[in-house]
Write a protein that holds these residues in place. Sequence first.
Motif, PDB file in Angstrom:
ATOM      1  N   ASP A 134       0.808  -1.215   0.000  1.00 62.86           N
ATOM      2  CA  ASP A 134       0.000   0.000   0.000  1.00 62.86           C
ATOM      3  C   ASP A 134       0.846   1.272   0.000  1.00 62.86           C
ATOM      4  OD1 ASP A 134      -2.376  -1.347  -0.122  1.00 62.86           O
ATOM      5  OD2 ASP A 134      -2.699  -1.336   2.047  1.00 62.86           O
ATOM      6  N   LYS A 135       2.116   1.166   0.373  1.00 62.81           N
ATOM      7  CA  LYS A 135       2.987   2.342   0.345  1.00 62.81           C
ATOM      8  C   LYS A 135       3.102   2.877  -1.079  1.00 62.81           C
ATOM      9  CE  LYS A 135       5.812   0.682   4.139  1.00 62.81           C
ATOM     10  NZ  LYS A 135       7.117   0.140   4.501  1.00 62.81           N
ATOM     11  N   PHE A 136       3.062   1.981  -2.039  1.00 66.61           N
ATOM     12  CA  PHE A 136       3.136   2.387  -3.437  1.00 66.61           C
ATOM     13  C   PHE A 136       1.901   3.192  -3.813  1.00 66.61           C
ATOM     14  CE2 PHE A 136       6.574  -0.478  -3.643  1.00 66.61           C
ATOM     15  CZ  PHE A 136       7.271  -0.240  -4.815  1.00 66.61           C
ATOM     16  N   GLU A 137       0.759   2.780  -3.313  1.00 64.05           N
ATOM     17  CA  GLU A 137      -0.490   3.454  -3.663  1.00 64.05           C
ATOM     18  C   GLU A 137      -0.480   4.908  -3.202  1.00 64.05           C
ATOM     19  OE1 GLU A 137      -5.178   2.571  -4.086  1.00 64.05           O
ATOM     20  OE2 GLU A 137      -4.050   1.318  -2.719  1.00 64.05           O
ATOM     21  N   LYS A 138       0.104   5.171  -2.054  1.00 66.91           N
ATOM     22  CA  LYS A 138       0.146   6.541  -1.534  1.00 66.91           C
ATOM     23  C   LYS A 138       1.025   7.446  -2.392  1.00 66.91           C
ATOM     24  CE  LYS A 138      -0.714   5.014   3.145  1.00 66.91           C
ATOM     25  NZ  LYS A 138      -0.130   4.643   4.419  1.00 66.91           N
ATOM     26  N   ALA A 139       1.976   6.869  -3.095  1.00 62.07           N
ATOM     27  CA  ALA A 139       2.892   7.654  -3.914  1.00 62.07           C
ATOM     28  C   ALA A 139       2.332   7.959  -5.306  1.00 62.07           C
ATOM     29  CB  ALA A 139       4.219   6.918  -4.054  1.00 62.07           C
ATOM     30  N   ILE A 140       1.268   7.286  -5.701  1.00 64.13           N
ATOM     31  CA  ILE A 140       0.762   7.394  -7.070  1.00 64.13           C
ATOM     32  C   ILE A 140       0.386   8.826  -7.454  1.00 64.13           C
ATOM     33  CG2 ILE A 140      -1.111   6.737  -8.645  1.00 64.13           C
ATOM     34  CD1 ILE A 140      -1.001   3.935  -7.387  1.00 64.13           C
ATOM     35  N   ARG A 181      -8.532  13.018 -11.731  1.00 65.35           N
ATOM     36  CA  ARG A 181      -8.732  12.315 -10.461  1.00 65.35           C
ATOM     37  C   ARG A 181      -7.407  11.933  -9.823  1.00 65.35           C
ATOM     38  NH1 ARG A 181     -12.731   7.561 -11.472  1.00 65.35           N
ATOM     39  NH2 ARG A 181     -12.400   7.194  -9.261  1.00 65.35           N
ATOM     40  N   LEU A 182      -6.435  11.513 -10.641  1.00 65.02           N
ATOM     41  CA  LEU A 182      -5.130  11.142 -10.097  1.00 65.02           C
ATOM     42  C   LEU A 182      -4.404  12.350  -9.536  1.00 65.02           C
ATOM     43  CD1 LEU A 182      -3.952   8.537 -12.709  1.00 65.02           C
ATOM     44  CD2 LEU A 182      -4.168   8.150 -10.252  1.00 65.02           C
ATOM     45  N   GLN A 183      -4.528  13.480 -10.190  1.00 66.61           N
ATOM     46  CA  GLN A 183      -3.868  14.673  -9.691  1.00 66.61           C
ATOM     47  C   GLN A 183      -4.620  15.237  -8.495  1.00 66.61           C
ATOM     48  OE1 GLN A 183      -3.472  16.982 -13.296  1.00 66.61           O
ATOM     49  NE2 GLN A 183      -1.505  16.033 -13.744  1.00 66.61           N
ATOM     50  N   GLY A 184      -5.918  14.990  -8.446  1.00 67.52           N
ATOM     51  CA  GLY A 184      -6.748  15.314  -7.294  1.00 67.52           C
ATOM     52  C   GLY A 184      -6.602  16.730  -6.766  1.00 67.52           C
ATOM     53  N   LYS A 185      -7.483  17.066  -5.873  1.00 65.45           N
ATOM     54  CA  LYS A 185      -7.396  18.350  -5.200  1.00 65.45           C
ATOM     55  C   LYS A 185      -6.354  18.239  -4.107  1.00 65.45           C
ATOM     56  CE  LYS A 185     -11.031  21.644  -4.982  1.00 65.45           C
ATOM     57  NZ  LYS A 185     -12.317  22.023  -4.568  1.00 65.45           N
ATOM     58  N   ASN A 186      -5.392  19.129  -4.126  1.00 65.31           N
ATOM     59  CA  ASN A 186      -4.298  19.114  -3.155  1.00 65.31           C
ATOM     60  C   ASN A 186      -3.548  17.785  -3.156  1.00 65.31           C
ATOM     61  OD1 ASN A 186      -5.034  21.719  -2.302  1.00 65.31           O
ATOM     62  ND2 ASN A 186      -6.586  20.864  -0.960  1.00 65.31           N
ATOM     63  N   ILE A 230      -4.726  14.820  -3.500  1.00 63.68           N
ATOM     64  CA  ILE A 230      -5.445  13.731  -2.837  1.00 63.68           C
ATOM     65  C   ILE A 230      -6.291  12.978  -3.855  1.00 63.68           C
ATOM     66  CG2 ILE A 230      -7.179  13.145  -1.097  1.00 63.68           C
ATOM     67  CD1 ILE A 230      -6.290  15.701   0.400  1.00 63.68           C
ATOM     68  N   CYS A 231      -6.063  11.680  -3.912  1.00 53.90           N
ATOM     69  CA  CYS A 231      -6.865  10.784  -4.743  1.00 53.90           C
ATOM     70  C   CYS A 231      -7.208   9.602  -3.843  1.00 53.90           C
ATOM     71  CB  CYS A 231      -6.080  10.320  -5.971  1.00 53.90           C
ATOM     72  SG  CYS A 231      -6.995   9.182  -7.024  1.00 53.90           S
ATOM     73  N   HIS A 232      -8.491   9.303  -3.691  1.00 56.08           N
ATOM     74  CA  HIS A 232      -8.911   8.309  -2.704  1.00 56.08           C
ATOM     75  C   HIS A 232      -8.664   6.861  -3.126  1.00 56.08           C
ATOM     76  CE1 HIS A 232     -10.430  11.406  -0.121  1.00 56.08           C
ATOM     77  NE2 HIS A 232     -11.068  11.934  -1.147  1.00 56.08           N
ATOM     78  N   ILE A 233      -8.660   6.583  -4.397  1.00 51.44           N
ATOM     79  CA  ILE A 233      -8.413   5.215  -4.882  1.00 51.44           C
ATOM     80  C   ILE A 233      -7.423   5.253  -6.047  1.00 51.44           C
ATOM     81  CG2 ILE A 233     -10.505   4.024  -4.062  1.00 51.44           C
ATOM     82  CD1 ILE A 233     -11.848   4.809  -6.705  1.00 51.44           C
ATOM     83  N   PRO A 234      -6.205   5.680  -5.790  1.00 51.73           N
ATOM     84  CA  PRO A 234      -5.265   5.916  -6.882  1.00 51.73           C
ATOM     85  C   PRO A 234      -4.902   4.681  -7.699  1.00 51.73           C
ATOM     86  CG  PRO A 234      -4.171   6.193  -4.767  1.00 51.73           C
ATOM     87  CD  PRO A 234      -5.631   6.039  -4.497  1.00 51.73           C
ATOM     88  N   LYS A 235      -4.786   3.530  -7.054  1.00 49.28           N
ATOM     89  CA  LYS A 235      -4.404   2.333  -7.804  1.00 49.28           C
ATOM     90  C   LYS A 235      -5.486   1.983  -8.827  1.00 49.28           C
ATOM     91  CE  LYS A 235      -2.083  -0.977  -5.705  1.00 49.28           C
ATOM     92  NZ  LYS A 235      -1.683  -2.176  -4.944  1.00 49.28           N
TER      93      LYS A 235
END
Length: 165
Positions: free
Chosen positions: A43-49, A118-123, A125-130
């Motif tokens: 999941d650490k990878f997902e936070k970096a997406i 969605r990937l770039q998100g606001k600030n 933040i993307c809730h389901i990046p993977k």
Amino acid sequence: MSLTTFNPLTALAIAPLVSSTCTFWYAFDQNYFLSIFTTHPDDKFEKAIPDYFTRFFTAGLPRVLGILGTTCLSVAGNYVYRYDSLVASQSLKWYLAGAALAVSHLSFTPLVLPHIQRLQGKNGICHIPKYVLSEWLYWHNIRSYTVDLAAWVCFAVAVGSNVAA
């Protein structure tokens, strides 16, 4: 090859094939480098997406547009400077089809833009990046293996027709 044998019209003839090769190769690399995030179980990878994708996309967009621009300009140059030769070798239709396919790369924008946003998100933040990245890769691969590959094939046939003529 010495400089005295360099023919700029020959270089112009192969330029669309070279630039479409770059487009397809870059698309292949994008898939490779980004799919690592979707297949890694950590999941650490997902936070970096979101941050990684934003930087990746920001750096990649000018490259993609530059390569597509080079493709279109080189086809235009062939049309202007080599028209009679292209008609004689029956390669004009292949150059034009390749250019149309290269430009149609951009027609996928409505399909990928929501995922990019969605990937770039606001600030950041993307809730389901993977999941969102997987969706982007899906459309990216369809685009790569349809219009980008088809453009490359058209230019390969066009250049081959010129060599054979």
